[in-house]
Design a protein around this motif. Sequence first.
Motif, short mmCIF file in Angstrom:
data_model
loop_
_atom_site.label_atom_id
_atom_site.label_comp_id
_atom_site.label_asym_id
_atom_site.label_seq_id
_atom_site.Cartn_x
_atom_site.Cartn_y
_atom_site.Cartn_z
N GLN A 179 0.83 -1.19 0.00
CA GLN A 179 0.00 0.00 0.00
C GLN A 179 0.87 1.24 0.00
O GLN A 179 1.93 1.27 0.61
N ASP A 180 0.38 2.24 -0.65
CA ASP A 180 1.08 3.51 -0.71
C ASP A 180 0.28 4.52 0.08
O ASP A 180 -0.52 5.26 -0.48
N TRP A 181 0.46 4.53 1.40
CA TRP A 181 -0.25 5.47 2.25
C TRP A 181 0.41 6.82 2.15
O TRP A 181 1.60 6.97 2.43
N GLN A 182 -0.35 7.82 1.76
CA GLN A 182 0.15 9.19 1.69
C GLN A 182 0.04 9.83 3.07
O GLN A 182 -0.82 9.46 3.86
N THR A 183 0.89 10.80 3.33
CA THR A 183 0.79 11.57 4.56
C THR A 183 0.54 13.05 4.25
O THR A 183 0.24 13.82 5.15
N ASP A 184 0.64 13.40 2.97
CA ASP A 184 0.41 14.78 2.52
C ASP A 184 -0.90 14.82 1.75
O ASP A 184 -1.02 14.26 0.65
N PHE A 185 -1.90 15.48 2.31
CA PHE A 185 -3.24 15.48 1.72
C PHE A 185 -3.26 16.16 0.35
O PHE A 185 -3.94 15.70 -0.57
N GLU A 186 -2.53 17.25 0.19
CA GLU A 186 -2.50 17.94 -1.11
C GLU A 186 -1.91 17.04 -2.20
O GLU A 186 -2.41 17.01 -3.32
N ALA A 187 -0.86 16.30 -1.85
CA ALA A 187 -0.27 15.36 -2.81
C ALA A 187 -1.28 14.26 -3.15
O ALA A 187 -1.40 13.85 -4.31
N ALA A 188 -2.02 13.81 -2.15
CA ALA A 188 -3.03 12.77 -2.37
C ALA A 188 -4.13 13.27 -3.30
O ALA A 188 -4.59 12.54 -4.18
N LYS A 189 -4.57 14.52 -3.10
CA LYS A 189 -5.60 15.09 -3.99
C LYS A 189 -5.10 15.17 -5.43
O LYS A 189 -5.85 14.90 -6.36
N LYS A 190 -3.85 15.50 -5.60
CA LYS A 190 -3.27 15.59 -6.95
C LYS A 190 -3.27 14.20 -7.61
O LYS A 190 -3.67 14.05 -8.76
N ILE A 191 -2.84 13.19 -6.85
CA ILE A 191 -2.84 11.82 -7.37
C ILE A 191 -4.26 11.38 -7.69
O ILE A 191 -4.52 10.78 -8.74
N ALA A 192 -5.20 11.68 -6.80
CA ALA A 192 -6.60 11.28 -7.00
C ALA A 192 -7.17 11.92 -8.26
O ALA A 192 -7.89 11.27 -9.02
N THR A 193 -6.83 13.17 -8.51
CA THR A 193 -7.30 13.86 -9.71
C THR A 193 -6.68 13.22 -10.96
O THR A 193 -7.39 12.95 -11.93
N GLU A 251 -8.01 -4.03 -3.55
CA GLU A 251 -9.08 -3.07 -3.88
C GLU A 251 -8.56 -1.64 -3.81
O GLU A 251 -8.86 -0.82 -4.68
N ALA A 252 -7.78 -1.33 -2.80
CA ALA A 252 -7.25 0.03 -2.62
C ALA A 252 -6.36 0.43 -3.78
O ALA A 252 -6.43 1.56 -4.26
N ALA A 253 -5.53 -0.49 -4.25
CA ALA A 253 -4.62 -0.18 -5.36
C ALA A 253 -5.41 0.22 -6.62
O ALA A 253 -4.97 1.08 -7.38
N GLU A 254 -6.57 -0.38 -6.79
CA GLU A 254 -7.38 -0.11 -7.99
C GLU A 254 -8.34 1.07 -7.81
O GLU A 254 -8.65 1.75 -8.78
#
Length: 145
Positions: A19-33, A68-71
Amino acid sequence: MKKILFGLLVLVSNFGLAQDWQTDFEAAKKIATEQDKNIIIVFSGSDWCAPCIKLDKNIWQSDAFKKEAAEEWVLVKANFPRKKANELSKEQTEHNRKLAEKYNIEGSFPLVVILDKNGKVLGKMGFKNVSPEEYIKMIHALEKK
């Protein structure tokens, strides 16, 4: 030779489920987008909250959830440890506190917050003593509301 190959195969397959757990929310939002995925933020007290520890062991570390999380999701961990040995950096502690002010006003632990890629809350839930597959279904149900 077969044992060595089997061992390598098991090792490689486990890396695939890491799993690739992020700790930076802004970075996570960028990846999610970029990946068009929803975000899961987990507010946890990893060294003092018994339900948090169970959730990690029973759900987050399960192969079913990892697959599931990876996908499906970008994962963010907002940890609030209490033991000195597990202390986070001042920057990370402040970042987690700000995330909690926005998404965990209740101060619940554990709290799982499902967001769309823009940061809009789709649903929240806590620890449930269910199978990983059932927990995954509950997350998807919140996404569809």
